[in-house]
Design an enzyme around this catalytic site. Structure first.
Site, PDB file in Angstrom:
ATOM      1  N   LYS A   1       3.247  50.377 -37.230  1.00 18.14           N
ATOM      2  CA  LYS A   1       3.287  50.890 -35.859  1.00 18.14           C
ATOM      3  C   LYS A   1       2.700  52.293 -35.864  1.00 18.14           C
ATOM      4  O   LYS A   1       3.205  53.181 -36.542  1.00 18.14           O
ATOM      5  CB  LYS A   1       4.741  50.895 -35.367  1.00 18.14           C
ATOM      6  CG  LYS A   1       4.910  51.460 -33.975  1.00 18.14           C
ATOM      7  CD  LYS A   1       6.338  51.275 -33.468  1.00 18.14           C
ATOM      8  CE  LYS A   1       6.571  52.024 -32.169  1.00 18.14           C
ATOM      9  NZ  LYS A   1       7.943  51.877 -31.674  1.00 18.14           N
TER      10      LYS A   1
ATOM     11  N   LYS B   1      10.176  36.566 -31.145  1.00 19.75           N
ATOM     12  CA  LYS B   1       9.634  36.963 -29.843  1.00 19.75           C
ATOM     13  C   LYS B   1      10.589  37.920 -29.163  1.00 19.75           C
ATOM     14  O   LYS B   1      11.791  37.883 -29.415  1.00 19.75           O
ATOM     15  CB  LYS B   1       9.510  35.725 -28.953  1.00 19.75           C
ATOM     16  CG  LYS B   1       8.406  34.795 -29.324  1.00 19.75           C
ATOM     17  CD  LYS B   1       8.343  33.685 -28.286  1.00 19.75           C
ATOM     18  CE  LYS B   1       7.254  32.691 -28.642  1.00 19.75           C
ATOM     19  NZ  LYS B   1       7.525  31.376 -28.109  1.00 19.75           N
TER      20      LYS B   1
ATOM     21  N   ASP C   1      16.411  53.265 -25.468  1.00 18.59           N
ATOM     22  CA  ASP C   1      15.471  52.425 -24.709  1.00 18.59           C
ATOM     23  C   ASP C   1      15.796  50.959 -24.980  1.00 18.59           C
ATOM     24  O   ASP C   1      14.918  50.132 -25.173  1.00 18.59           O
ATOM     25  CB  ASP C   1      14.031  52.751 -25.109  1.00 18.59           C
ATOM     26  CG  ASP C   1      13.002  52.120 -24.166  1.00 18.59           C
ATOM     27  OD1 ASP C   1      13.363  51.763 -23.023  1.00 18.59           O
ATOM     28  OD2 ASP C   1      11.843  51.957 -24.578  1.00 18.59           O
TER      29      ASP C   1
ATOM     30  N   VAL D   1       0.489  48.371 -32.551  1.00 21.58           N
ATOM     31  CA  VAL D   1       1.129  47.701 -33.684  1.00 21.58           C
ATOM     32  C   VAL D   1       0.146  46.732 -34.334  1.00 21.58           C
ATOM     33  O   VAL D   1      -0.510  45.941 -33.648  1.00 21.58           O
ATOM     34  CB  VAL D   1       2.406  46.965 -33.229  1.00 21.58           C
ATOM     35  CG1 VAL D   1       3.036  46.204 -34.387  1.00 21.58           C
ATOM     36  CG2 VAL D   1       3.408  47.946 -32.636  1.00 21.58           C
TER      37      VAL D   1
ATOM     38  N   GLU E   1       9.035  45.903 -42.035  1.00 22.89           N
ATOM     39  CA  GLU E   1       9.142  44.452 -42.157  1.00 22.89           C
ATOM     40  C   GLU E   1       8.640  43.762 -40.887  1.00 22.89           C
ATOM     41  O   GLU E   1       8.922  44.215 -39.777  1.00 22.89           O
ATOM     42  CB  GLU E   1      10.631  44.142 -42.357  1.00 22.89           C
ATOM     43  CG  GLU E   1      10.970  42.698 -42.508  1.00 22.89           C
ATOM     44  CD  GLU E   1      12.501  42.499 -42.553  1.00 22.89           C
ATOM     45  OE1 GLU E   1      13.265  43.498 -42.526  1.00 22.89           O
ATOM     46  OE2 GLU E   1      12.924  41.331 -42.606  1.00 22.89           O
TER      47      GLU E   1
ATOM     48  N   ILE F   1       9.049  41.025 -38.270  1.00 17.42           N
ATOM     49  CA  ILE F   1      10.056  40.103 -37.755  1.00 17.42           C
ATOM     50  C   ILE F   1       9.309  38.974 -37.058  1.00 17.42           C
ATOM     51  O   ILE F   1       8.577  39.204 -36.097  1.00 17.42           O
ATOM     52  CB  ILE F   1      11.008  40.804 -36.755  1.00 17.42           C
ATOM     53  CG1 ILE F   1      11.645  42.042 -37.386  1.00 17.42           C
ATOM     54  CG2 ILE F   1      12.069  39.824 -36.260  1.00 17.42           C
ATOM     55  CD1 ILE F   1      12.447  41.794 -38.635  1.00 17.42           C
TER      56      ILE F   1
HETATM   57  N1  LIG Z   1       8.832  44.900 -36.948  1.00 19.57           N
HETATM   58  C1  LIG Z   1       8.204  44.173 -36.037  1.00 19.57           C
HETATM   59  N2  LIG Z   1       8.006  42.853 -36.222  1.00 19.57           N
HETATM   60  C2  LIG Z   1       7.361  42.107 -35.299  1.00 19.57           C
HETATM   61  N3  LIG Z   1       6.871  42.589 -34.151  1.00 19.57           N
HETATM   62  C3  LIG Z   1       7.024  43.905 -33.902  1.00 19.57           C
HETATM   63  C4  LIG Z   1       7.709  44.759 -34.813  1.00 19.57           C
HETATM   64  N4  LIG Z   1       7.712  46.005 -34.304  1.00 19.57           N
HETATM   65  C5  LIG Z   1       7.073  45.929 -33.116  1.00 19.57           C
HETATM   66  N5  LIG Z   1       6.660  44.678 -32.862  1.00 19.57           N
HETATM   67  C6  LIG Z   1       5.931  44.207 -31.669  1.00 19.57           C
HETATM   68  O1  LIG Z   1       5.196  45.266 -31.109  1.00 19.57           O
HETATM   69  C7  LIG Z   1       5.657  45.589 -29.800  1.00 19.57           C
HETATM   70  C8  LIG Z   1       5.674  47.093 -29.574  1.00 19.57           C
HETATM   71  O2  LIG Z   1       6.567  47.679 -30.494  1.00 19.57           O
HETATM   72  P1  LIG Z   1       7.617  48.768 -30.010  1.00 19.57           P
HETATM   73  O3  LIG Z   1       8.461  48.229 -28.937  1.00 19.57           O
HETATM   74  O4  LIG Z   1       8.311  49.252 -31.242  1.00 19.57           O
HETATM   75  O5  LIG Z   1       6.636  49.909 -29.506  1.00 19.57           O
HETATM   76  P2  LIG Z   1       6.404  50.611 -28.085  1.00 19.57           P
HETATM   77  O6  LIG Z   1       4.958  50.958 -28.026  1.00 19.57           O
HETATM   78  O7  LIG Z   1       7.343  51.704 -27.943  1.00 19.57           O
HETATM   79  O8  LIG Z   1       6.672  49.577 -27.004  1.00 19.57           O
HETATM   80  P3  LIG Z   1       6.696  49.940 -25.452  1.00 19.57           P
HETATM   81  O9  LIG Z   1       5.394  50.608 -25.106  1.00 19.57           O
HETATM   82  O10 LIG Z   1       6.848  48.556 -24.885  1.00 19.57           O
HETATM   83  O11 LIG Z   1       7.891  50.840 -25.302  1.00 19.57           O
HETATM   84  C9  LIG Z   1       7.036  44.957 -29.722  1.00 19.57           C
HETATM   85  O12 LIG Z   1       7.377  44.633 -28.404  1.00 19.57           O
HETATM   86  C10 LIG Z   1       6.882  43.740 -30.602  1.00 19.57           C
HETATM   87  O13 LIG Z   1       6.276  42.677 -29.914  1.00 19.57           O
HETATM   88 MG   LIG Z   2       9.054  52.205 -26.912  1.00 21.25          MG
HETATM   89 MG   LIG Z   3       9.037  48.733 -27.056  1.00 17.52          MG
END
Ligand SMILES: Nc1ncnc2c1ncn2[C@@H]1O[C@H](COP(=O)(O)OP(=O)(O)OP(=O)(O)O)[C@@H](O)[C@H]1O
Ligand SMILES: [Mg+2]
Ligand SMILES: [Mg+2]
Length: 282
Positions: free
Chosen positions: A121, A186, A219, A107, A181, A183
């Site tokens: 992402k 935390k 999840d 991200v 967007e 956010i």
């Molecule tokens: N829209 C957003 N605004 C702010 N922070 C974000 C946003 N989307 C994701 N994040 C940050 O990035 C991290 C990873 O995003 P997300 O959980 O969507 O992906 P993930 O790779 O599937 O996570 P995991 O590997 O933990 O399952 C989030 O835990 C958060 O800290």
């Molecule tokens: Mg995930």
């Molecule tokens: Mg996640």
């Protein structure tokens, strides 16, 4: 791995042309044949070979020589392709710093004249990757195709849920990337809530609203809920619809995750069966 920024700037028009052809043809070939790239790009053979080698050295392509010469995009190649598309569509103006890297995604912060500060992402893994692999008809797709499906799936869930519950607003989807967007908050597990009962009620209410909209997160946990002035639910690539044969178990798992976190962190106890009943009731 070299930085996205540096690699992005190092690519020339002719490199993008090759990358774009591989992206377009990866639905038909696990490794896109060099002969086909040659034909579609109109680039001289010796020049094309140089480009393919360099892109592979930089980690953008995965080349192989057996049983024919062919290339596919790596996570890095796919992500740069997606960035390029977002930039040329005038969605994205600047890539910022990396905010986090999980096993499923990377991200980044970004800036867009249209949307202001936001996040991108980049999906690394296809959601339900194992299940998809087991199906024969998907057997011959490169994994990079699955990251595109994953991103698309997340984008569509965010679009469907926006306005129904608090989720980041989705601005664009290209390749393996979803732009949304930012956010400013935390993850739930990092925060000490002042009124955990209210927060739990909101999360369960959101789960009910998602269910009514036909979506089960899949999840849901303290890692995928962001706390700012409000609560936001994030991370949707694995969501399922109600036509999924296993939806009751998936829903129950989501509820269980949330309830056990609030029990552990705040000593709040709720009965899973009555909560589940409430969520699926009219
Ligand atoms: N829209 C957003 N605004 C702010 N922070 C974000 C946003 N989307 C994701 N994040 C940050 O990035 C991290 C990873 O995003 P997300 O959980 O969507 O992906 P993930 O790779 O599937 O996570 P995991 O590997 O933990 O399952 C989030 O835990 C958060 O800290
Ligand atoms: Mg995930
Ligand atoms: Mg996640």
């Amino acid at each position: 791995m070299k930085d996205f920024h540096i690699l992005y700037k190092s690519l020339r028009k002719i490199d993008w042309r090759v990358i774009e052809i591989i992206f377009k043809k990866m639905w038909d070939y696990k490794y896109v044949p060099s002969d086909l790239i040659l034909k579609l790009s109109g680039i001289k053979e010796s020049e094309l070979n140089k480009i393919l080698r360099r892109l592979s050295d930089d980690g953008l392509l995965d080349n192989r020589s057996q049983p024919y010469f062919g290339s596919s995009l790596t996570f890095l190649g796919m992500s740069l392709y997606s960035l390029r598309k977002l930039v040329t569509r005038n969605k994205l103006d600047m890539l910022g710093k990396k905010m986090g890297e999980g096993k499923e995604s990377v991200v980044y912060n970004c800036y867009s004249e249209k949307y202001g500060e936001c996040v991108i992402k980049f999906h690394k893994l296809g959601a339900h990757f194992r299940k998809i692999r087991e199906k024969r008809d998907y057997g011959d797709l490169h994994l990079s195709v699955l990251t595109v499906r994953s991103a698309k799936k997340e984008y569509s869930a965010l679009k469907r849920l926006f306005g129904i519950i608090n989720v980041p607003e989705a601005f664009a989807w290209e390749g393996n990337a979803v732009m949304m967007e930012l956010i400013d908050g935390k993850e739930l597990f990092r925060v000490r809530l002042e009124n955990p009962e209210d927060a739990l009620d909101i999360i369960l209410e959101d789960t009910k609203k998602m269910f009514r909209a036909g979506i089960i997160h899949g999840d849901l946990s303290q890692y995928n809920i962001l706390v700012s002035d409000d609560l936001y639910i994030i991370d949707f690539p694995q969501h399922v619809d109600l036509d999924h044969e296993n939806w009751p178990d998936i829903l129950k798992k989501d509820i269980e995750n949330v309830l056990s976190y609030f029990k552990k962190a705040y000593g709040i106890e709720k009965d899973i069966n009555s909560v589940t009943k409430y969520i699926i009731s009219e």
